[in-house]
Design an enzyme around this catalytic site. Sequence first.
Site, PDB file in Angstrom:
ATOM      1  N   GLU A 161     -89.198  84.401 -19.936  1.00 48.33           N
ATOM      2  CA  GLU A 161     -87.718  84.461 -20.423  1.00 48.33           C
ATOM      3  C   GLU A 161     -87.261  85.963 -20.708  1.00 48.33           C
ATOM      4  O   GLU A 161     -87.773  86.233 -21.995  1.00 48.33           O
ATOM      5  CB  GLU A 161     -87.682  83.463 -21.469  1.00 48.33           C
ATOM      6  CG  GLU A 161     -87.590  81.919 -21.110  1.00 48.33           C
ATOM      7  CD  GLU A 161     -86.891  81.068 -22.043  1.00 48.33           C
ATOM      8  OE1 GLU A 161     -86.041  80.375 -21.600  1.00 48.33           O
ATOM      9  OE2 GLU A 161     -86.870  81.170 -23.311  1.00 48.33           O
ATOM     10  N   SER A 220     -80.294  82.107 -18.927  1.00 50.64           N
ATOM     11  CA  SER A 220     -79.266  81.993 -18.020  1.00 50.64           C
ATOM     12  C   SER A 220     -79.300  81.374 -16.811  1.00 50.64           C
ATOM     13  O   SER A 220     -78.366  81.727 -15.612  1.00 50.64           O
ATOM     14  CB  SER A 220     -78.320  83.460 -17.988  1.00 50.64           C
ATOM     15  OG  SER A 220     -77.949  83.820 -19.186  1.00 50.64           O
ATOM     16  N   GLY A 237     -78.804  83.501 -22.877  1.00 50.38           N
ATOM     17  CA  GLY A 237     -77.620  83.144 -23.471  1.00 50.38           C
ATOM     18  C   GLY A 237     -76.562  84.392 -23.268  1.00 50.38           C
ATOM     19  O   GLY A 237     -75.271  84.218 -23.832  1.00 50.38           O
ATOM     20  N   ASN A 239     -83.682  73.242 -23.230  1.00 50.46           N
ATOM     21  CA  ASN A 239     -84.075  73.584 -24.718  1.00 50.46           C
ATOM     22  C   ASN A 239     -82.873  73.504 -25.093  1.00 50.46           C
ATOM     23  O   ASN A 239     -82.126  74.391 -25.042  1.00 50.46           O
ATOM     24  CB  ASN A 239     -84.729  74.988 -24.695  1.00 50.46           C
ATOM     25  CG  ASN A 239     -84.822  75.480 -25.987  1.00 50.46           C
ATOM     26  OD1 ASN A 239     -84.642  74.933 -26.984  1.00 50.46           O
ATOM     27  ND2 ASN A 239     -84.962  76.892 -26.208  1.00 50.46           N
ATOM     28  N   HIS A 265     -90.645  80.880 -28.541  1.00 48.79           N
ATOM     29  CA  HIS A 265     -89.516  81.250 -27.932  1.00 48.79           C
ATOM     30  C   HIS A 265     -89.018  82.421 -28.504  1.00 48.79           C
ATOM     31  O   HIS A 265     -89.329  82.877 -29.374  1.00 48.79           O
ATOM     32  CB  HIS A 265     -88.395  80.081 -28.054  1.00 48.79           C
ATOM     33  CG  HIS A 265     -87.326  80.331 -27.248  1.00 48.79           C
ATOM     34  ND1 HIS A 265     -86.114  81.193 -27.776  1.00 48.79           N
ATOM     35  CD2 HIS A 265     -86.630  79.725 -26.088  1.00 48.79           C
ATOM     36  CE1 HIS A 265     -85.008  81.273 -26.832  1.00 48.79           C
ATOM     37  NE2 HIS A 265     -85.585  80.359 -25.867  1.00 48.79           N
ATOM     38  N   GLU A 276     -86.256  83.554 -29.477  1.00 47.43           N
ATOM     39  CA  GLU A 276     -85.418  83.444 -30.692  1.00 47.43           C
ATOM     40  C   GLU A 276     -86.272  83.162 -31.883  1.00 47.43           C
ATOM     41  O   GLU A 276     -85.990  83.460 -33.011  1.00 47.43           O
ATOM     42  CB  GLU A 276     -84.418  82.151 -30.578  1.00 47.43           C
ATOM     43  CG  GLU A 276     -83.216  82.493 -29.683  1.00 47.43           C
ATOM     44  CD  GLU A 276     -82.667  81.477 -28.722  1.00 47.43           C
ATOM     45  OE1 GLU A 276     -82.860  80.272 -29.207  1.00 47.43           O
ATOM     46  OE2 GLU A 276     -82.149  81.733 -27.715  1.00 47.43           O
ATOM     47  N   LYS A 309     -82.022  74.021 -28.236  1.00 47.72           N
ATOM     48  CA  LYS A 309     -82.003  74.956 -29.311  1.00 47.72           C
ATOM     49  C   LYS A 309     -81.284  74.056 -30.627  1.00 47.72           C
ATOM     50  O   LYS A 309     -81.708  72.995 -30.805  1.00 47.72           O
ATOM     51  CB  LYS A 309     -81.034  76.069 -29.047  1.00 47.72           C
ATOM     52  CG  LYS A 309     -81.634  76.529 -27.760  1.00 47.72           C
ATOM     53  CD  LYS A 309     -81.100  78.070 -27.472  1.00 47.72           C
ATOM     54  CE  LYS A 309     -81.752  78.471 -26.182  1.00 47.72           C
ATOM     55  NZ  LYS A 309     -81.249  80.033 -25.704  1.00 47.72           N
TER      56      LYS A 309
HETATM   57  P1  13P Z   1     -79.928  80.238 -21.731  1.00 53.73           P
HETATM   58  O1  13P Z   1     -80.180  79.278 -20.481  1.00 53.73           O
HETATM   59  O2  13P Z   1     -78.835  79.601 -22.466  1.00 53.73           O
HETATM   60  O3  13P Z   1     -79.582  81.426 -21.228  1.00 53.73           O
HETATM   61  O4  13P Z   1     -81.081  80.106 -22.529  1.00 53.73           O
HETATM   62  C1  13P Z   1     -82.274  80.120 -22.004  1.00 53.73           C
HETATM   63  C2  13P Z   1     -83.577  79.744 -23.192  1.00 53.73           C
HETATM   64  O5  13P Z   1     -83.596  80.478 -24.179  1.00 53.73           O
HETATM   65  C3  13P Z   1     -84.385  78.537 -22.621  1.00 53.73           C
HETATM   66  O6  13P Z   1     -85.316  78.718 -23.767  1.00 53.73           O
END
Ligand code: 13P
Length: 250
Positions: free
Chosen positions: A166, A212, A172, A9, A94, A96, A11
């Site tokens: 997640e 992560s 992150g 992903n 997601h 976010e 982002k």
């Molecule tokens: P990270 O791997 O950067 O923690 O992000 C995970 C994520 O949100 C994947 O959708």
Amino acid sequence: MRKYVIAGNWKMNNTPAQTKELINEMKPLVAGASCEVVLCVPFVDIAAAVEAAKGSDIKIGAENIHWAESGAFTGEISGDMLKAAGAEYVIIGHSERRQYFGETDDTVNARLKAAIAAGLTPIVCVGETLEQREKNITVETVAMQTKIAFRDISTADAKNTVIAYEPVWAIGTGKTATDEQADEVNGAIRNVIAEIYGKDVADSIVIQYGGSMNAKNAEGLLAKEHIDGGLIGGASLKAQDFAVIVNAAK
Ligand code: 13P
């Protein structure tokens, strides 16, 4: 036997030119992978990604989808548009999007229906916040998110949907759920799917872990019974790291 799905992903990262460069770097590193390899990229990068991924087993996906087929929804993208651009997967719900853009369990359900109607493979994200984990309502939270996401989704369509667990506190932050914590919640999600659709769908549905996940911890997480892949943020922006994760999924 479930096939692992490792999905990046990206982002809000990479221009079309950077997309081409990164995928060209990844291609030889993930060649011959025994898992499904997917990169979910920003809308404007989809065409470049599809072009760059040609001749490889890398599939391209989007990071969101609107629920309507077309219409007055400024700034939104429909399933047919994604499909026409060459996307095969799409991330839905997601954290976010839930946190910053008002995504709810109901809009996740609407987007899931749109993805299925467009013939895209959905990756539906669920996960608890730190506060919910500390209050000991992790399983209840992901169960509710899952049940609402899958409302009015047929058995056949559910079977082809990917779920990503997640935990919000692990995204992150560099804080990963332990292998056991992740496996426990993935197992709980599988039980919810079994309740709704029965054992056959529960046994075959792919449930990823995300948060992560990186080149160092992937192998341990992927060795767990209920972890069928990963949704990778930061580490999917680095060809070498992403390839290590892909190659750990066998
Ligand atoms: P990270 O791997 O950067 O923690 O992000 C995970 C994520 O949100 C994947 O959708």
